[in-house]
Design an enzyme around this catalytic site. Structure first.
Site, short mmCIF file in Angstrom:
data_model
loop_
_atom_site.label_atom_id
_atom_site.label_comp_id
_atom_site.label_asym_id
_atom_site.label_seq_id
_atom_site.Cartn_x
_atom_site.Cartn_y
_atom_site.Cartn_z
CG PHE A 130 -2.02 0.91 1.31
CD1 PHE A 130 -2.15 1.94 0.40
CD2 PHE A 130 -2.98 0.78 2.29
CE1 PHE A 130 -3.21 2.83 0.45
CE2 PHE A 130 -4.05 1.66 2.37
CZ PHE A 130 -4.17 2.69 1.45
CB ALA B 42 -1.80 2.52 -7.05
CE1 TYR B 43 -3.56 -2.27 -0.38
CE2 TYR B 43 -5.74 -1.38 0.05
CZ TYR B 43 -4.76 -2.31 0.31
OH TYR B 43 -4.97 -3.30 1.25
CB VAL C 265 -5.76 -6.20 10.28
CG1 VAL C 265 -5.14 -7.22 11.23
CG2 VAL C 265 -7.02 -6.78 9.65
#
Ligand code: NAP
Length: 226
Positions: free
Chosen positions: A84, A148-149, A182
């Site tokens: 990322f 992009a992610y 997370v």
């Protein structure tokens, strides 16, 4: 012949991948814990209990599929490795090398590995492929930022549907998962979800019984929209 299932986990040296490896090994699977750095794979595998084998695998390496096949039988593939690296950009100012680097890891890596293991899975009549996607991937929630992610995970979702469809009826089940936000290096210090919980749905999908779902997207063991 051993009936022990063999699971390959990419990016297994830290974060969600490490926890998925731990949980799969605790369930009695043989886990091939892969990492792009062989020493990190060894170090991580040494810290886990059960049948865990370290293996150096950079998912962007064009030789990665051939190297994976050297392992012999692969029953389960967890496409977990991800980057990322575009948090500072929008779609209007994204450097194309950031897009390319992101797609190499988050899309092309998973694609080439799934393509490598699928024929053997189909032939043996058993396979589970889990693509670790993100809540930033669904078209139903697509918006600006992290371009992009987002595109990489949206494309990984499309890949999931394509593979699931082409493998339908073969007992090779292909699903995507959002692990939640997370507590890992990627998730950062404000993330609310413990890594054990982030790994849970991935492990559930990796060990689905025959006849389980395929071509779907899950969070917390529940189907979510694309
Ligand atoms: P992380 O802590 O940053 O770990 C990423 C892992 O991917 C590391 O093991 C890293 O290896 C590996 N990796 C990166 N590039 C690689 C390559 N070219 N070849 C092989 N391995 C590579 O991230 P995480 O939070 O555990 O994320 C795991 C997956 O969950 C990712 O796909 C991510 O997009 C997804 N996800 C995470 C969150 C979250 O909140 N954490 C939310 C949604 C989705 P190195 O140690 O060598 O860098």
């Amino acid at each position: 012949m051993s009936s022990q299932r063999v699971a390959v986990v990419t990016g297994g040296n830290r974060g969600i991948g490490l926890e998925v490896s731990r949980q799969l090994a605790a369930k009695g699977l043989k886990v091939v814990l892969t990492a792009r750095d062989g020493d990190r794979a060894k170090q991580a595998a040494a810290g886990l209990q059960g049948d865990v084998v370290p293996f150096a695998l950079d998912v962007t390496d064009p030789q990665a599929p051939a190297r994976l096949l050297e392992l012999g039988v692969v029953d389960v593939l967890v496409n977990n490795a991800g980057v990322f690296i575009d948090r500072d950009y929008g779609g209007l100012n994204l450097p194309m090398e950031v897009l390319r680097d992101t797609l190499e890891v988050n899309l092309i890596g998973p694609w080439q590995l799934a393509e490598a293991v699928a024929p053997g899975m189909r032939q043996r009549g058993y396979g589970r492929i889990v693509n670790v996607s993100s809540g930033l991937g669904p078209m139903s929630e697509m918006s600006g930022g992290d371009p992009a992610y987002r595109v990489s995970k949206s494309s990984l979702n499309a890949l999931t549907r394509i593979f699931a469809d082409e493998l339908r009826g073969t007992n090779v089940l292909v699903n995507a998962v959002c692990p939640g936000w997370v507590q890992t290096d990627m998730g950062g210090p404000r993330a609310p979800v413990p890594v054990t919980q982030g790994a849970d749905t991935i492990v559930w999908l990796a060990t689905l019984p025959d006849g389980g779902p395929t071509g779907s997207f899950f969070r917390d063991r529940r189907q979510i929209p694309w």
